[in-house]
Write an enzyme that holds these catalytic residues in place. Structure first.
Site, PDB file in Angstrom:
ATOM      1  N   TYR A  87      -7.851  81.906 -11.397  1.00  0.00           N
ATOM      2  CA  TYR A  87      -9.253  81.687 -11.419  1.00  0.00           C
ATOM      3  C   TYR A  87      -9.380  80.387 -10.338  1.00  0.00           C
ATOM      4  CZ  TYR A  87     -14.104  80.510 -12.370  1.00  0.00           C
ATOM      5  OH  TYR A  87     -15.399  80.454 -12.428  1.00  0.00           O
ATOM      6  N   LYS A 375       6.187  67.425 -27.089  1.00  0.00           N
ATOM      7  CA  LYS A 375       6.960  67.485 -28.163  1.00  0.00           C
ATOM      8  C   LYS A 375       8.521  66.810 -27.484  1.00  0.00           C
ATOM      9  CE  LYS A 375       7.082  68.271 -31.955  1.00  0.00           C
ATOM     10  NZ  LYS A 375       6.956  67.341 -33.463  1.00  0.00           N
TER      11      LYS A 375
END
Length: 519
Positions: A87, A375
């Site tokens: 996009y 993480k």
């Protein structure tokens, strides 16, 4: 993170569910980046941030819709490299004078091959062995280039799959280089940050030093209580905050009755003995399990647990004179999954008990030093802080604990069965030397009973599901390919050693379409 000072790459988010993966790829290259929703990026913000480069993300909308998202016009006048993705490519073409079309023959989903038209600096190292595999996910495509742009690569349904205005250093691709289905995507990002001139100064050593100063400036002489779950996230948050403010930190470990076997003793012992932190062991099993009694809806479970966590912290905060802050180990993926970061347009997947701020009645402000980390960055920071490796390498364990691994109504009987089954499963994984290959593994107890034959007797017990996934950052995941021998051996052990289970299944769903946890 406005107090963190690094060369900045700005990611303008148009609502893609994988925008965070763009950030992850850049962090891997030691480039600091921030994701900002398109509607918040103003001329003033661009001036304030002074990005060294900009990336436009993908998004779910069609640029042919007049109400669809747009980039701020001022971004094209910054004089810095811009990369448009999917996009992002379409909106770049549309705003700079090109054309995008919808309809039959424009869509392309899944793996595709892009063929080189002519060489481009952005794609150095590509097309060494012919066409490149990429991951497409678009319903529209560019049909006419904006002035100044040239086509450098094509695919079957994207005639302008790779385009660029080299003079202005504007680049645009129809595919998603951030996902692992585009094998050479990392090379593309390496080339982009190289041509933008980034030094690559984003490291966890630098983050540690700067965040300690940020925490000290935020907290001052006040006391902080830390929501300690025993997982990697809250552990690293506690260690970082302790380095910043020392004895002014008190950790509260809430035993909500939803922990794994022997977990409370291991966690409290580790923090008191190894890290020398002040830890309150809040034994609140009856409170949590009482409120969860009879509740089966997963979102209701999460909301109850979140509310009770706040109530418990409030109780202990009232006992600590001068406590004005509550610390949490909230991570970037938690924020993104709950609501697009900073209010962006991507869709909510599920709520998290530790995301969304605090009720005004608490009178506490949040300290979330890991809020923009992934993480694996947290693990790296933990090593930087000197936490023991066996603790850093632990699989993630959610704040709601076993509540979200117990679909349907929660009972003490089911929790005890689940604890013992999970302990056997993890023991099997460790015995076979697989623990460090797996991102997360656990057992879920299913809300059904099944008929079985044990000895000469009929049984009517619970079924359970084994879950094990591989992942880099928890945002996407693949199931771990255990051998049939391993699964058979593990199922036999669980059925023989855990009273209450007579059937074992293995969950082979990836994320997406599933999530890692069951609820």
């Amino acid at each position: 993170m406005s107090q963190i000072s690094h060369e900045l790459l700005l990611i303008i988010d148009f609502g893609s569910q994988v925008t965070q993966l763009i950030a992850r790829r850049l962090r891997e290259l030691n480039v600091y980046c921030e994701i900002r929703p398109y509607q918040t990026v103003t001329a003033d913000l661009l001036k304030e941030l002074a990005p060294k480069a900009v990336i436009f993300s993908g998004g779910p909308e069609s640029v042919t819709n007049p109400d669809s998202p747009r980039a701020p016009a001022e971004v094209f006048d910054l004089g810095v490299p811009i990369l448009g993705i999917c996009y992002g490519q379409q909106v770049m073409m549309h705003q700079l004078g090109g054309e995008v079309i919808s309809g039959h023959g424009t869509a392309e989903f899944g793996r595709a091959k892009v063929t080189e038209v002519e060489p481009l600096e952005l794609l150095e190292g590509w097309f060494q062995d012919g066409p490149e595999q990429v991951w497409m996910s678009h319903g529209d495509h560019v049909s006419r280039l904006a002035p100044g742009f040239t086509v450098y690569g094509t695919s079957p349904n994207a005639p302008f799959a790779i385009t660029a205005d080299v003079e202005r250093r504007f680049f645009a691709v129809q595919f998603h280089p951030e996902v692992h289905h585009t094998p050479n995507g990392k090379v593309l990002y390496e080339n982009f940050v190289k041509l933008a001139g980034f030094k690559g100064d984003w490291t966890m050593a630098a983050y540690r030093e700067e965040m300690v100063n940020v925490i000290r400036e935020q907290v001052g002489d006040a006391k902080v209580i830390c929501a300690l779950s025993g997982g990697v996230d809250s552990s690293v948050a506690a260690a970082l905050i302790h380095e910043a403010i020392g004895e002014n930190l008190t950790c509260v470990f809430v035993d909500h009755g939803l922990l794994r076997l022997n977990e409370a003793e291991e966690v409290v012992g580790m923090f008191r003995d190894h890290m020398n932190l002040s830890v309150i062991h809040a034994q609140e099993q009856e409170l949590f399990l009482g409120e969860l009694d009879g509740v089966s809806d997963p979102e209701t479970k999460r909301k109850i647990i979140g509310r009770l966590f706040i109530d418990v912290f409030q109780k202990y905060a009232d006992q600590i004179e001068g406590a004005r802050f509550l610390a949490q180990g909230t991570l970037y993926p938690d924020v993104i999954e709950s609501v697009s970061f900073s209010g962006g347009p991507s869709h909510t997947i599920k709520s998290h008990h530790n995301v969304g701020g605090l009720p005004e009645k608490m009178g506490l402000k949040l300290v979330e030093p890991l809020r923009e980390l992934f993480k694996d960055e947290v693990r790296e920071l933990g090593r930087e802080l000197g936490l023991p490796e066996h603790f850093i390498g632990r699989h993630p364990f959610p704040g709601p604990g076993l509540a979200i691994r117990c679909p349907g109504e929660i009972t003490r009987e089911k929790l005890e069965i689940l604890r013992r089954a999970d302990a056997v499963y993890i023991d099997q994984i460790r015995k076979h030397g697989l623990y460090d290959e797996i991102w997360q593994a656990f057992v879920a107890i299913l809300p059904v009973r099944t008929v079985g034959v044990m000895g000469d007797a009929r049984s009517y017990d619970f079924a359970c599901a084994l879950r094990a996934v591989t992942s880099v950052d928890g945002m996407t995941a693949d199931y771990y390919p255990f051998s049939h021998d391993f699964l058979g051996e593990t199922a036999t052990r669980i059925i023989n050693e855990v009273k209450g289970i007579n059937r074992v299944t293995y969950d082979i769903t990836s994320k997406p379409p599933g999530t890692i946890e069951w609820e």
